[in-house]
Write a protein that holds these residues in place. Structure first.
Motif, PDB file in Angstrom:
ATOM      1  N   MET A   1      43.060  43.326  47.598  1.00 50.53           N
ATOM      2  CA  MET A   1      43.892  43.020  46.452  1.00 50.53           C
ATOM      3  C   MET A   1      43.008  42.525  45.302  1.00 50.53           C
ATOM      4  O   MET A   1      42.082  41.756  45.498  1.00 50.53           O
ATOM      5  CB  MET A   1      44.912  41.953  46.826  1.00 50.53           C
ATOM      6  CG  MET A   1      45.921  41.716  45.753  1.00 50.53           C
ATOM      7  SD  MET A   1      47.348  40.812  46.363  1.00 50.53           S
ATOM      8  CE  MET A   1      47.081  39.266  45.560  1.00 50.53           C
ATOM      9  N   ARG A   2      43.313  43.001  44.110  1.00 52.78           N
ATOM     10  CA  ARG A   2      42.564  42.606  42.923  1.00 52.78           C
ATOM     11  C   ARG A   2      43.035  41.256  42.394  1.00 52.78           C
ATOM     12  O   ARG A   2      44.173  40.869  42.607  1.00 52.78           O
ATOM     13  CB  ARG A   2      42.777  43.612  41.795  1.00 52.78           C
ATOM     14  CG  ARG A   2      42.430  45.026  42.110  1.00 52.78           C
ATOM     15  CD  ARG A   2      42.818  45.906  40.919  1.00 52.78           C
ATOM     16  NE  ARG A   2      42.815  47.306  41.263  1.00 52.78           N
ATOM     17  CZ  ARG A   2      41.759  48.096  41.192  1.00 52.78           C
ATOM     18  NH1 ARG A   2      40.615  47.605  40.792  1.00 52.78           N
ATOM     19  NH2 ARG A   2      41.842  49.355  41.531  1.00 52.78           N
ATOM     20  N   LYS A   3      42.152  40.583  41.665  1.00 50.36           N
ATOM     21  CA  LYS A   3      42.524  39.371  40.936  1.00 50.36           C
ATOM     22  C   LYS A   3      42.633  39.724  39.463  1.00 50.36           C
ATOM     23  O   LYS A   3      41.915  40.597  38.965  1.00 50.36           O
ATOM     24  CB  LYS A   3      41.436  38.293  41.044  1.00 50.36           C
ATOM     25  CG  LYS A   3      41.288  37.636  42.357  1.00 50.36           C
ATOM     26  CD  LYS A   3      40.323  36.452  42.272  1.00 50.36           C
ATOM     27  CE  LYS A   3      39.001  36.833  41.660  1.00 50.36           C
ATOM     28  NZ  LYS A   3      37.971  35.802  41.756  1.00 50.36           N
ATOM     29  N   ILE A   4      43.500  39.009  38.769  1.00 47.28           N
ATOM     30  CA  ILE A   4      43.501  39.069  37.314  1.00 47.28           C
ATOM     31  C   ILE A   4      42.849  37.785  36.823  1.00 47.28           C
ATOM     32  O   ILE A   4      43.273  36.678  37.165  1.00 47.28           O
ATOM     33  CB  ILE A   4      44.907  39.243  36.730  1.00 47.28           C
ATOM     34  CG1 ILE A   4      45.464  40.629  37.113  1.00 47.28           C
ATOM     35  CG2 ILE A   4      44.878  39.081  35.205  1.00 47.28           C
ATOM     36  CD1 ILE A   4      46.836  40.949  36.538  1.00 47.28           C
ATOM     37  N   ILE A   5      41.783  37.966  36.057  1.00 46.28           N
ATOM     38  CA  ILE A   5      41.019  36.856  35.508  1.00 46.28           C
ATOM     39  C   ILE A   5      41.315  36.786  34.014  1.00 46.28           C
ATOM     40  O   ILE A   5      41.067  37.737  33.283  1.00 46.28           O
ATOM     41  CB  ILE A   5      39.506  37.070  35.715  1.00 46.28           C
ATOM     42  CG1 ILE A   5      39.185  37.227  37.197  1.00 46.28           C
ATOM     43  CG2 ILE A   5      38.711  35.936  35.076  1.00 46.28           C
ATOM     44  CD1 ILE A   5      37.787  37.778  37.466  1.00 46.28           C
ATOM     45  N   ALA A   6      41.859  35.665  33.580  1.00 50.72           N
ATOM     46  CA  ALA A   6      42.073  35.427  32.152  1.00 50.72           C
ATOM     47  C   ALA A   6      40.894  34.608  31.659  1.00 50.72           C
ATOM     48  O   ALA A   6      40.646  33.510  32.150  1.00 50.72           O
ATOM     49  CB  ALA A   6      43.384  34.693  31.923  1.00 50.72           C
ATOM     50  N   SER A   7      40.157  35.159  30.715  1.00 48.71           N
ATOM     51  CA  SER A   7      38.943  34.514  30.232  1.00 48.71           C
ATOM     52  C   SER A   7      39.064  34.294  28.731  1.00 48.71           C
ATOM     53  O   SER A   7      39.539  35.170  28.007  1.00 48.71           O
ATOM     54  CB  SER A   7      37.743  35.411  30.543  1.00 48.71           C
ATOM     55  OG  SER A   7      36.543  34.805  30.148  1.00 48.71           O
ATOM     56  N   ALA A   8      38.638  33.132  28.276  1.00 43.03           N
ATOM     57  CA  ALA A   8      38.742  32.840  26.851  1.00 43.03           C
ATOM     58  C   ALA A   8      37.609  31.957  26.375  1.00 43.03           C
ATOM     59  O   ALA A   8      37.141  31.080  27.098  1.00 43.03           O
ATOM     60  CB  ALA A   8      40.075  32.161  26.550  1.00 43.03           C
ATOM     61  N   ALA A 107      54.963  45.308  35.089  1.00 38.03           N
ATOM     62  CA  ALA A 107      55.181  46.051  36.338  1.00 38.03           C
ATOM     63  C   ALA A 107      53.943  46.869  36.695  1.00 38.03           C
ATOM     64  O   ALA A 107      53.540  46.925  37.858  1.00 38.03           O
ATOM     65  CB  ALA A 107      56.414  46.941  36.228  1.00 38.03           C
ATOM     66  N   ALA A 108      53.336  47.497  35.697  1.00 37.11           N
ATOM     67  CA  ALA A 108      52.130  48.298  35.941  1.00 37.11           C
ATOM     68  C   ALA A 108      50.994  47.416  36.444  1.00 37.11           C
ATOM     69  O   ALA A 108      50.250  47.805  37.357  1.00 37.11           O
ATOM     70  CB  ALA A 108      51.725  49.028  34.666  1.00 37.11           C
ATOM     71  N   LEU A 109      50.849  46.228  35.875  1.00 36.51           N
ATOM     72  CA  LEU A 109      49.788  45.316  36.307  1.00 36.51           C
ATOM     73  C   LEU A 109      50.049  44.782  37.706  1.00 36.51           C
ATOM     74  O   LEU A 109      49.114  44.634  38.498  1.00 36.51           O
ATOM     75  CB  LEU A 109      49.640  44.171  35.310  1.00 36.51           C
ATOM     76  CG  LEU A 109      49.023  44.566  33.973  1.00 36.51           C
ATOM     77  CD1 LEU A 109      49.165  43.449  32.959  1.00 36.51           C
ATOM     78  CD2 LEU A 109      47.560  44.957  34.162  1.00 36.51           C
ATOM     79  N   LYS A 110      51.306  44.488  38.025  1.00 35.93           N
ATOM     80  CA  LYS A 110      51.639  44.039  39.389  1.00 35.93           C
ATOM     81  C   LYS A 110      51.244  45.105  40.400  1.00 35.93           C
ATOM     82  O   LYS A 110      50.674  44.800  41.452  1.00 35.93           O
ATOM     83  CB  LYS A 110      53.136  43.736  39.501  1.00 35.93           C
ATOM     84  CG  LYS A 110      53.531  42.432  38.868  1.00 35.93           C
ATOM     85  CD  LYS A 110      55.025  42.182  39.013  1.00 35.93           C
ATOM     86  CE  LYS A 110      55.415  40.863  38.356  1.00 35.93           C
ATOM     87  NZ  LYS A 110      56.862  40.608  38.427  1.00 35.93           N
ATOM     88  N   ASP A 136      53.383  35.033  36.815  1.00 38.91           N
ATOM     89  CA  ASP A 136      52.543  34.624  37.936  1.00 38.91           C
ATOM     90  C   ASP A 136      51.477  35.663  38.285  1.00 38.91           C
ATOM     91  O   ASP A 136      51.237  35.947  39.458  1.00 38.91           O
ATOM     92  CB  ASP A 136      53.431  34.314  39.156  1.00 38.91           C
ATOM     93  CG  ASP A 136      52.716  33.453  40.172  1.00 38.91           C
ATOM     94  OD1 ASP A 136      51.844  32.653  39.772  1.00 38.91           O
ATOM     95  OD2 ASP A 136      53.009  33.601  41.376  1.00 38.91           O
ATOM     96  N   LEU A 137      50.833  36.204  37.261  1.00 39.54           N
ATOM     97  CA  LEU A 137      49.820  37.233  37.484  1.00 39.54           C
ATOM     98  C   LEU A 137      48.384  36.741  37.306  1.00 39.54           C
ATOM     99  O   LEU A 137      47.450  37.455  37.636  1.00 39.54           O
ATOM    100  CB  LEU A 137      50.065  38.436  36.559  1.00 39.54           C
ATOM    101  CG  LEU A 137      51.256  39.305  36.931  1.00 39.54           C
ATOM    102  CD1 LEU A 137      51.493  40.371  35.871  1.00 39.54           C
ATOM    103  CD2 LEU A 137      51.038  39.953  38.292  1.00 39.54           C
ATOM    104  N   VAL A 138      48.191  35.549  36.766  1.00 39.98           N
ATOM    105  CA  VAL A 138      46.834  35.033  36.576  1.00 39.98           C
ATOM    106  C   VAL A 138      46.369  34.377  37.869  1.00 39.98           C
ATOM    107  O   VAL A 138      47.003  33.467  38.376  1.00 39.98           O
ATOM    108  CB  VAL A 138      46.777  34.014  35.410  1.00 39.98           C
ATOM    109  CG1 VAL A 138      45.384  33.409  35.294  1.00 39.98           C
ATOM    110  CG2 VAL A 138      47.191  34.672  34.105  1.00 39.98           C
ATOM    111  N   ASP A 139      45.254  34.862  38.387  1.00 38.42           N
ATOM    112  CA  ASP A 139      44.670  34.291  39.607  1.00 38.42           C
ATOM    113  C   ASP A 139      43.544  33.320  39.284  1.00 38.42           C
ATOM    114  O   ASP A 139      43.278  32.392  40.042  1.00 38.42           O
ATOM    115  CB  ASP A 139      44.108  35.406  40.497  1.00 38.42           C
ATOM    116  CG  ASP A 139      45.189  36.363  40.927  1.00 38.42           C
ATOM    117  OD1 ASP A 139      46.061  35.967  41.707  1.00 38.42           O
ATOM    118  OD2 ASP A 139      45.170  37.526  40.443  1.00 38.42           O
TER     119      ASP A 139
END
Length: 185
Positions: A1-8, A107-110, A136-139
């Motif tokens: 399973m992939r992670k979604i990384i929010a970077s700033a 939905a596409a990202l999930k 709840d998509l940011v890991d």
């Protein structure tokens, strides 16, 4: 399973707007003095573990213009990384190795997140960031906190950002005064 990384990239007072100076604000480019060899190396390492670069329309347009023909290892990695663009206003074919997430981007990202493979990284964009948090998509949240106070500009965490409990995973102090904080959600 992939992670979604929010970077700033953020200032000490929480401003995330125009760190590279590509938006034309009077205070833009505040992060450029800190983007040295160490920052470049760490950014490339983070991008190396990712299969996709997620962005909104404005980030896509700014990055394509700024990095599309740039040279060097960071620009090369950005150029080679497939982009996923979440936008309800863009239409048609995109350039710069980008695909428009048509219809329901969440939905596409999930669905993409459930697949095997490298992670998905997203830079900046408070609107998209808030949407990802609400769903709840940011890991992982990576903040590069810069030792500068602007006193103006759009903040990453705006009113209405959902309450989110975070666990500090790591912290790194760079020689230039930038602190990288990595949190798990």
């Amino acid at each position: 399973m992939r992670k979604i990384i929010a970077s700033a990239l953020v200032t000490l007072d929480g401003v995330a707007e125009d760190p590279g100076g590509y938006s034309g604000t009077s205070y833009g480019g505040w992060a450029l003095p800190y983007f040295g060899e160490e920052s470049v190396r760490l950014s490339i390492e983070k991008l190396a573990g990712c299969d996709y670069f997620l962005c909104g329309r404005r980030t896509y347009e700014m990055f394509a213009a700024a990095w599309g023909n740039a040279e060097g290892p960071y620009a090369d990695r950005l150029r080679s990384l497939p982009k996923l663009v979440a936008s309800s206003t863009l239409k048609g074919d995109l350039t710069w190795n980008a695909t428009l997430l048509e219809g329901d981007a969440i939905a596409a990202l999930k669905q993409l997140k459930e697949q095997d493979g490298g992670d998905i990284i997203m830079y900046g964009n408070p609107t998209l960031f808030r949407s990802l948090l609400e769903n709840d998509l940011v890991d992982e949240l990576d903040l590069m906190v810069h030792p500068v106070l602007l006193g103006t500009g759009s903040k990453l965490f705006v009113d209405g950002t959902p309450t989110t409990k975070l666990t500090l995973d790591s912290h790194t102090a760079l020689d230039n005064g930038v602190t990288i904080l990595t949190y798990r959600t």
